[in-house]
Design a protein around this motif. Structure first.
Motif, PDB file in Angstrom:
ATOM      1  N   LYS A 131       9.989  10.021   0.563  1.00 26.74           N
ATOM      2  CA  LYS A 131      10.037   8.874   1.453  1.00 26.74           C
ATOM      3  C   LYS A 131       8.689   8.176   1.515  1.00 26.74           C
ATOM      4  CE  LYS A 131      13.830  10.495   4.254  1.00 26.74           C
ATOM      5  NZ  LYS A 131      14.320  10.814   5.558  1.00 26.74           N
ATOM      6  N   ARG A 132       7.624   8.969   1.470  1.00 28.73           N
ATOM      7  CA  ARG A 132       6.281   8.370   1.512  1.00 28.73           C
ATOM      8  C   ARG A 132       6.078   7.444   0.321  1.00 28.73           C
ATOM      9  NH1 ARG A 132       4.190  14.172   2.731  1.00 28.73           N
ATOM     10  NH2 ARG A 132       4.220  14.149   4.978  1.00 28.73           N
ATOM     11  N   LEU A 133       6.582   7.858  -0.827  1.00 26.04           N
ATOM     12  CA  LEU A 133       6.410   7.045  -2.022  1.00 26.04           C
ATOM     13  C   LEU A 133       7.216   5.755  -1.943  1.00 26.04           C
ATOM     14  CD1 LEU A 133       6.456   9.775  -4.798  1.00 26.04           C
ATOM     15  CD2 LEU A 133       4.488   8.661  -3.738  1.00 26.04           C
ATOM     16  N   GLY A 134       8.359   5.781  -1.259  1.00 26.00           N
ATOM     17  CA  GLY A 134       9.176   4.586  -1.101  1.00 26.00           C
ATOM     18  C   GLY A 134       8.476   3.506  -0.301  1.00 26.00           C
ATOM     19  N   VAL A 135       7.603   3.903   0.592  1.00 27.73           N
ATOM     20  CA  VAL A 135       6.857   2.957   1.415  1.00 27.73           C
ATOM     21  C   VAL A 135       5.887   2.139   0.550  1.00 27.73           C
ATOM     22  CG1 VAL A 135       5.166   2.790   3.301  1.00 27.73           C
ATOM     23  CG2 VAL A 135       7.081   4.362   3.492  1.00 27.73           C
ATOM     24  N   LEU A 136       5.419   2.731  -0.535  1.00 28.10           N
ATOM     25  CA  LEU A 136       4.456   2.039  -1.401  1.00 28.10           C
ATOM     26  C   LEU A 136       4.957   0.680  -1.886  1.00 28.10           C
ATOM     27  CD1 LEU A 136       3.025   4.848  -3.678  1.00 28.10           C
ATOM     28  CD2 LEU A 136       1.766   3.446  -2.055  1.00 28.10           C
ATOM     29  N   ASP A 137       6.239   0.584  -2.135  1.00 23.09           N
ATOM     30  CA  ASP A 137       6.801  -0.668  -2.648  1.00 23.09           C
ATOM     31  C   ASP A 137       6.677  -1.816  -1.654  1.00 23.09           C
ATOM     32  OD1 ASP A 137       7.484   0.651  -4.982  1.00 23.09           O
ATOM     33  OD2 ASP A 137       9.474   1.169  -4.247  1.00 23.09           O
ATOM     34  N   ARG A 138       6.482  -1.478  -0.393  1.00 26.20           N
ATOM     35  CA  ARG A 138       6.358  -2.520   0.638  1.00 26.20           C
ATOM     36  C   ARG A 138       4.915  -2.838   0.999  1.00 26.20           C
ATOM     37  NH1 ARG A 138      10.661   0.780   2.831  1.00 26.20           N
ATOM     38  NH2 ARG A 138       9.249   1.574   4.391  1.00 26.20           N
ATOM     39  N   ILE A 139       3.980  -2.136   0.353  1.00 25.82           N
ATOM     40  CA  ILE A 139       2.559  -2.350   0.644  1.00 25.82           C
ATOM     41  C   ILE A 139       1.936  -3.143  -0.497  1.00 25.82           C
ATOM     42  CG2 ILE A 139       0.335  -1.232   1.041  1.00 25.82           C
ATOM     43  CD1 ILE A 139       1.908   1.124   2.207  1.00 25.82           C
ATOM     44  N   PRO A 140       1.313  -4.269  -0.190  1.00 23.52           N
ATOM     45  CA  PRO A 140       0.702  -5.096  -1.243  1.00 23.52           C
ATOM     46  C   PRO A 140      -0.372  -4.334  -2.018  1.00 23.52           C
ATOM     47  CG  PRO A 140       0.583  -6.190   0.905  1.00 23.52           C
ATOM     48  CD  PRO A 140       1.092  -4.816   1.149  1.00 23.52           C
ATOM     49  N   ASN A 141      -0.511  -4.648  -3.281  1.00 19.62           N
ATOM     50  CA  ASN A 141      -1.516  -4.001  -4.128  1.00 19.62           C
ATOM     51  C   ASN A 141      -2.930  -4.190  -3.588  1.00 19.62           C
ATOM     52  OD1 ASN A 141       0.338  -2.970  -5.938  1.00 19.62           O
ATOM     53  ND2 ASN A 141       0.264  -4.776  -7.251  1.00 19.62           N
ATOM     54  N   GLU A 142      -3.150  -5.256  -2.838  1.00 12.25           N
ATOM     55  CA  GLU A 142      -4.480  -5.511  -2.273  1.00 12.25           C
ATOM     56  C   GLU A 142      -4.869  -4.443  -1.246  1.00 12.25           C
ATOM     57  OE1 GLU A 142      -1.960  -8.199  -1.840  1.00 12.25           O
ATOM     58  OE2 GLU A 142      -2.445  -8.530  -3.944  1.00 12.25           O
ATOM     59  N   GLU A 143      -3.895  -3.765  -0.696  1.00  9.75           N
ATOM     60  CA  GLU A 143      -4.146  -2.709   0.297  1.00  9.75           C
ATOM     61  C   GLU A 143      -4.393  -1.384  -0.432  1.00  9.75           C
ATOM     62  OE1 GLU A 143      -4.477  -3.032   3.510  1.00  9.75           O
ATOM     63  OE2 GLU A 143      -3.919  -5.149   3.617  1.00  9.75           O
ATOM     64  N   ARG A 144      -5.405  -1.391  -1.290  1.00 10.42           N
ATOM     65  CA  ARG A 144      -5.689  -0.256  -2.169  1.00 10.42           C
ATOM     66  C   ARG A 144      -5.889   1.061  -1.420  1.00 10.42           C
ATOM     67  NH1 ARG A 144     -10.306   1.945  -3.480  1.00 10.42           N
ATOM     68  NH2 ARG A 144     -11.501   0.249  -2.595  1.00 10.42           N
ATOM     69  N   GLU A 145      -6.688   1.054  -0.359  1.00 10.91           N
ATOM     70  CA  GLU A 145      -6.973   2.290   0.373  1.00 10.91           C
ATOM     71  C   GLU A 145      -5.715   2.864   1.009  1.00 10.91           C
ATOM     72  OE1 GLU A 145     -10.204   1.677   3.060  1.00 10.91           O
ATOM     73  OE2 GLU A 145     -11.650   1.435   1.440  1.00 10.91           O
ATOM     74  N   LEU A 146      -4.871   2.007   1.544  1.00  7.75           N
ATOM     75  CA  LEU A 146      -3.634   2.476   2.151  1.00  7.75           C
ATOM     76  C   LEU A 146      -2.712   3.074   1.086  1.00  7.75           C
ATOM     77  CD1 LEU A 146      -1.832   2.800   4.619  1.00  7.75           C
ATOM     78  CD2 LEU A 146      -1.114   0.422   4.316  1.00  7.75           C
ATOM     79  N   ARG A 147      -2.623   2.414  -0.049  1.00 10.64           N
ATOM     80  CA  ARG A 147      -1.785   2.903  -1.154  1.00 10.64           C
ATOM     81  C   ARG A 147      -2.303   4.261  -1.656  1.00 10.64           C
ATOM     82  NH1 ARG A 147       1.771  -0.560  -3.333  1.00 10.64           N
ATOM     83  NH2 ARG A 147       1.636   0.391  -5.394  1.00 10.64           N
ATOM     84  N   GLU A 148      -3.606   4.366  -1.836  1.00 13.92           N
ATOM     85  CA  GLU A 148      -4.200   5.627  -2.276  1.00 13.92           C
ATOM     86  C   GLU A 148      -3.933   6.732  -1.251  1.00 13.92           C
ATOM     87  OE1 GLU A 148      -8.365   4.881  -2.888  1.00 13.92           O
ATOM     88  OE2 GLU A 148      -8.012   3.697  -4.702  1.00 13.92           O
ATOM     89  N   GLY A 149      -4.079   6.391   0.009  1.00 11.08           N
ATOM     90  CA  GLY A 149      -3.849   7.372   1.070  1.00 11.08           C
ATOM     91  C   GLY A 149      -2.424   7.896   1.075  1.00 11.08           C
ATOM     92  N   LEU A 150      -1.467   7.009   0.876  1.00 10.02           N
ATOM     93  CA  LEU A 150      -0.070   7.444   0.827  1.00 10.02           C
ATOM     94  C   LEU A 150       0.199   8.335  -0.381  1.00 10.02           C
ATOM     95  CD1 LEU A 150       1.820   4.233   1.933  1.00 10.02           C
ATOM     96  CD2 LEU A 150       1.859   6.452   3.085  1.00 10.02           C
ATOM     97  N   LEU A 151      -0.375   7.983  -1.513  1.00 10.50           N
ATOM     98  CA  LEU A 151      -0.199   8.810  -2.711  1.00 10.50           C
ATOM     99  C   LEU A 151      -0.783  10.203  -2.491  1.00 10.50           C
ATOM    100  CD1 LEU A 151      -1.060   6.133  -5.411  1.00 10.50           C
ATOM    101  CD2 LEU A 151       1.148   7.306  -5.165  1.00 10.50           C
TER     102      LEU A 151
END
Length: 147
Positions: free
Chosen positions: A1-21
């Motif tokens: 489910k955490r990975l599914g959230v990534l699709d809704r987060i813009p690529n510009e939000e790099r730190e948030l994307r990295e944190g979720l991964l």
């Protein structure tokens, strides 16, 4: 489910994307560690009480399994898949202990290009998804193989 959230987060939000991964990777390791605690209770002659983080340290786990049960974890999921699992366990380790930056131990253990020394290692969504599948598979096969 955490990975599914990534699709809704813009690529510009790099730190948030990295944190979720990395949260997903850490969650996979934590779940595997929880399984390990159960397996230690059920099979105390196979799994030593030390180190406490045995199921977070694939080198120590592999050694313990080889010594006590003649089992090689890589044989349970295949060499190639185990190698990818091992790599992401090491990525998690540097995220916890080194701000995600590759150090000499990481480069040595993962046999990655030394040019990565000092760079932040961020797995892809696909790598993390595959990692979670391999962790689950290893856990199931360990449980089945010891019962």
């Amino acid at each position: 489910k955490r990975l599914g959230v990534l699709d809704r987060i813009p690529n510009e939000e790099r730190e948030l994307r990295e944190g979720l991964l990395m949260d997903a990777v850490s969650g996979g390791v934590a779940t595997f560690d929880s399984l390990g605690k159960r397996l230690r209770e059920e099979f105390p002659t196979i799994f030593p009480q030390r180190p406490r983080n045995l199921f977070q340290n694939l080198d120590a786990l592999s050694y313990a399994l080889q010594e006590s049960a003649s089992v090689e974890p890589s044989g349970l999921v295949g060499e190639e898949r185990y190698s990818r699992l091992y790599y992401l366990f090491q990525v998690r380790h540097i995220w916890i202990h080194n701000f995600g930056e590759a150090d000499a131990v990481f480069v040595e253990k993962t046999d990655c290009d030394p040019v990565l020394l000092g760079t932040k290692i961020v797995p892809s969504k696909e790598e993390v998804r595959e990692f979670l599948g391999i962790v689950e598979d290893l856990g199931v096969r360990l449980r089945e193989g010891l019962s």
